[in-house]
Design an enzyme around this catalytic site. Structure first.
Site, PDB file in Angstrom:
ATOM      1  N   ASN A   1       0.838  -1.208   0.000  1.00 19.21           N
ATOM      2  CA  ASN A   1       0.000   0.000   0.000  1.00 19.21           C
ATOM      3  C   ASN A   1       0.873   1.260   0.000  1.00 19.21           C
ATOM      4  O   ASN A   1       0.534   2.266  -0.614  1.00 19.21           O
ATOM      5  CB  ASN A   1      -0.927   0.018   1.224  1.00 19.21           C
TER       6      ASN A   1
ATOM      7  N   HIS B   1       0.262  -9.590  -5.400  1.00 17.80           N
ATOM      8  CA  HIS B   1       0.944 -10.414  -4.393  1.00 17.80           C
ATOM      9  C   HIS B   1       1.363 -11.753  -5.006  1.00 17.80           C
ATOM     10  O   HIS B   1       1.851 -12.627  -4.294  1.00 17.80           O
ATOM     11  CB  HIS B   1      -0.010 -10.731  -3.231  1.00 17.80           C
TER      12      HIS B   1
ATOM     13  N   ARG C   1      10.491  -7.614   2.095  1.00 23.17           N
ATOM     14  CA  ARG C   1      10.638  -7.142   3.477  1.00 23.17           C
ATOM     15  C   ARG C   1      11.175  -8.293   4.321  1.00 23.17           C
ATOM     16  O   ARG C   1      10.927  -9.470   3.989  1.00 23.17           O
ATOM     17  CB  ARG C   1       9.252  -6.710   3.997  1.00 23.17           C
TER      18      ARG C   1
ATOM     19  N   SER D   1       3.496  -8.755  10.919  1.00 20.12           N
ATOM     20  CA  SER D   1       2.461  -7.905  10.338  1.00 20.12           C
ATOM     21  C   SER D   1       1.268  -8.759   9.875  1.00 20.12           C
ATOM     22  O   SER D   1       0.105  -8.399  10.087  1.00 20.12           O
ATOM     23  CB  SER D   1       3.063  -7.122   9.166  1.00 20.12           C
TER      24      SER D   1
ATOM     25  N   TYR E   1      11.662  -2.949   1.927  1.00 22.05           N
ATOM     26  CA  TYR E   1      10.882  -2.106   2.847  1.00 22.05           C
ATOM     27  C   TYR E   1      11.856  -1.315   3.730  1.00 22.05           C
ATOM     28  O   TYR E   1      11.702  -0.114   3.937  1.00 22.05           O
ATOM     29  CB  TYR E   1      10.007  -3.026   3.705  1.00 22.05           C
TER      30      TYR E   1
ATOM     31  N   LYS F   1       1.836  -0.284  12.471  1.00 25.52           N
ATOM     32  CA  LYS F   1       2.973   0.350  13.159  1.00 25.52           C
ATOM     33  C   LYS F   1       3.944   0.990  12.180  1.00 25.52           C
ATOM     34  O   LYS F   1       4.586   1.984  12.488  1.00 25.52           O
ATOM     35  CB  LYS F   1       3.729  -0.690  13.992  1.00 25.52           C
TER      36      LYS F   1
HETATM   37  N1  LIG Z   1       3.860   4.752   4.676  1.00 22.21           N
HETATM   38  C1  LIG Z   1       4.276   3.648   5.265  1.00 22.21           C
HETATM   39  N2  LIG Z   1       5.498   3.584   5.844  1.00 22.21           N
HETATM   40  C2  LIG Z   1       5.918   2.460   6.456  1.00 22.21           C
HETATM   41  N3  LIG Z   1       5.176   1.329   6.562  1.00 22.21           N
HETATM   42  C3  LIG Z   1       3.950   1.345   6.005  1.00 22.21           C
HETATM   43  C4  LIG Z   1       3.448   2.487   5.338  1.00 22.21           C
HETATM   44  N4  LIG Z   1       2.203   2.196   4.886  1.00 22.21           N
HETATM   45  C5  LIG Z   1       1.937   0.933   5.270  1.00 22.21           C
HETATM   46  N5  LIG Z   1       2.978   0.412   5.946  1.00 22.21           N
HETATM   47  C6  LIG Z   1       3.072  -0.914   6.579  1.00 22.21           C
HETATM   48  O1  LIG Z   1       3.098  -1.939   5.580  1.00 22.21           O
HETATM   49  C7  LIG Z   1       2.488  -3.122   6.122  1.00 22.21           C
HETATM   50  C8  LIG Z   1       1.310  -3.519   5.244  1.00 22.21           C
HETATM   51  O2  LIG Z   1       1.795  -4.065   4.059  1.00 22.21           O
HETATM   52  P1  LIG Z   1       0.886  -4.137   2.731  1.00 22.21           P
HETATM   53  O3  LIG Z   1       0.434  -2.798   2.381  1.00 22.21           O
HETATM   54  O4  LIG Z   1       1.680  -4.884   1.723  1.00 22.21           O
HETATM   55  O5  LIG Z   1      -0.345  -5.017   3.234  1.00 22.21           O
HETATM   56  S1  LIG Z   1      -1.452  -5.748   2.341  1.00 22.21           S
HETATM   57  O6  LIG Z   1      -1.003  -7.130   2.197  1.00 22.21           O
HETATM   58  O7  LIG Z   1      -1.569  -5.119   1.040  1.00 22.21           O
HETATM   59  O8  LIG Z   1      -2.676  -5.693   3.133  1.00 22.21           O
HETATM   60  C9  LIG Z   1       2.045  -2.767   7.536  1.00 22.21           C
HETATM   61  O9  LIG Z   1       3.137  -3.106   8.391  1.00 22.21           O
HETATM   62  P2  LIG Z   1       2.996  -3.302   9.981  1.00 22.21           P
HETATM   63  O10 LIG Z   1       2.744  -1.952  10.558  1.00 22.21           O
HETATM   64  O11 LIG Z   1       4.329  -3.852  10.408  1.00 22.21           O
HETATM   65  O12 LIG Z   1       1.892  -4.263  10.222  1.00 22.21           O
HETATM   66  C10 LIG Z   1       1.847  -1.265   7.393  1.00 22.21           C
HETATM   67  O13 LIG Z   1       1.808  -0.564   8.607  1.00 22.21           O
END
Ligand SMILES: Nc1ncnc2c1ncn2[C@@H]1O[C@H](COP(=O)(O)OS(=O)(=O)O)[C@@H](OP(=O)(O)O)[C@H]1O
Length: 312
Positions: free
Chosen positions: A70, A127, A149, A157, A212, A269
């Protein structure tokens, strides 16, 4: 001001309503040996995807669930808007919210027909493992950003996400989740296998790999490198704007508009090393061993800097 992603929010709403009336064992189905969520994927869509015609100027983001798709998708959306002389966030950019859900394998089987009418460049996120992507993506040399990642944070996550969103089976304990994560019972398959399959493509000139952790460490340099790879010139001001808009804080703040009531689940997070709050020593060693066996010595394995992010 961020525009709501109506297609996405509507799709998740519908999927959650459907999931709520399913038994846990109905939530996933198997297609060509890999599990997927029943409420958003279907064998019909996978079949239709096989004959999808990629364009050379498509912009494709590939990443296993929970690797930050995302986040990078937002960066790419803004970069494409800039390449079209639009202001990021203020006008309908690529895949305008009403038009098409960018996750390639998610949605109905007719979406590929509708996508033939979308103007270039089309942004797609997936994915999927490379062998399950349509052949035309590789034949037509569409450019791809491969996002990876560290596996311990992906597992962490994914655990929270599985328990937060009804589309996926939930887990009573982290230990149960860890066992399933290590034994290939996840939606979109086993992450370590995903990495070794993608590693076979890591040297292709039309694929750029990014982690990541490196985007987190140096977002400006990462955005610059991504823009260069896709041939999008950027002023310093535009670069700063993209970096600012894609920070975890900005995206989380806007998430009620972009992701509706699930914002907090998608933007949890956003950091590195949260695995230390869940993994016990034995689990940590099991992951170290599996990583060593599957991927450690390869190009992608080295890029992940496993010792830095996954040990002590
Ligand atoms: N801007 C930004 N900066 C840093 N990290 C971010 C950001 N946006 C999304 N995230 C973190 O990315 C994790 C979600 O991954 P995805 O977007 O691939 O998830 S999904 O599978 O499409 O639902 C999820 O990681 P965790 O916080 O460790 O759970 C998100 O918090």
């Amino acid at each position: 001001m961020e525009k709501p992603r109506k297609t996405f929010i509507g799709l998740v709403d519908k999927a959650i309503a459907a999931a709520n009336s399913m038994r846990p064992d109905e939530l996933l189905f198997s297609y060509k040996g890999i599990l997927y969520p029943t409420t958003v994927c279907s064998p019909e869509t996978f079949k239709a995807l096989e004959s999808f015609e990629a364009r050379r100027d498509d912009v494709i983001l590939a990443g296993y669930p929970k690797s930050g798709t995302n986040w990078l998708s937002q960066i790419l959306t803004d970069l494409i808007a800039i390449s079209q002389k639009k202001t990021p966030g203020s006008e309908s950019g690529v895949n305008a919210e009403e038009e098409e859900e960018p996750y390639l394998e998610i949605g109905d089987a007719e979406k590929y027909e509708r996508m033939t009418k979308l103007p270039s460049p089309r942004l797609m996120v997936t994915h999927l493992r490379p062998e399950n992507l349509p052949k035309s993506i590789f034949q037509n040399k569409a450019k791809m950003l491969l996002l990876i990642r560290n596996p311990k944070d992906v597992a962490t996550s994914y655990y929270h996400f599985s328990n937060g969103l009804a589309l996926l089976p939930s887990y009573e304990t982290w230990d149960d989740f860890f066992t399933d994560f290590m034994t290939k019972k996840m939606a979109w398959g086993c992450y370590l296998e995903y990495l070794s399959e993608w590693n076979k493509y890591a040297d292709k000139e039309n694929i750029m790999t990014i982690t990541y952790e490196e985007v987190k460490e140096n977002p400006a340099l990462s955005v610059k490198n991504i823009a260069t790879f896709f041939g999008i010139p950027l002023t310093e001001e535009q670069l700063q704007l993209v970096v600012e808009r894609s920070s975890f804080q900005s995206m989380k703040k806007n998430s009620d508009k972009t992701h509706g009531s699930f914002g907090n689940i998608f933007f949890r997070k956003g950091g590195v090393s949260d695995w230390k709050n869940l993994f016990n020593e034995d689990q940590s060693k099991r992951m170290d061993k599996a990583f060593e066996e599957h991927i450690a010595g390869t190009k992608l394995g080295k890029k992940l800097k496993y010792d830095l992010y996954c040990k002590a």
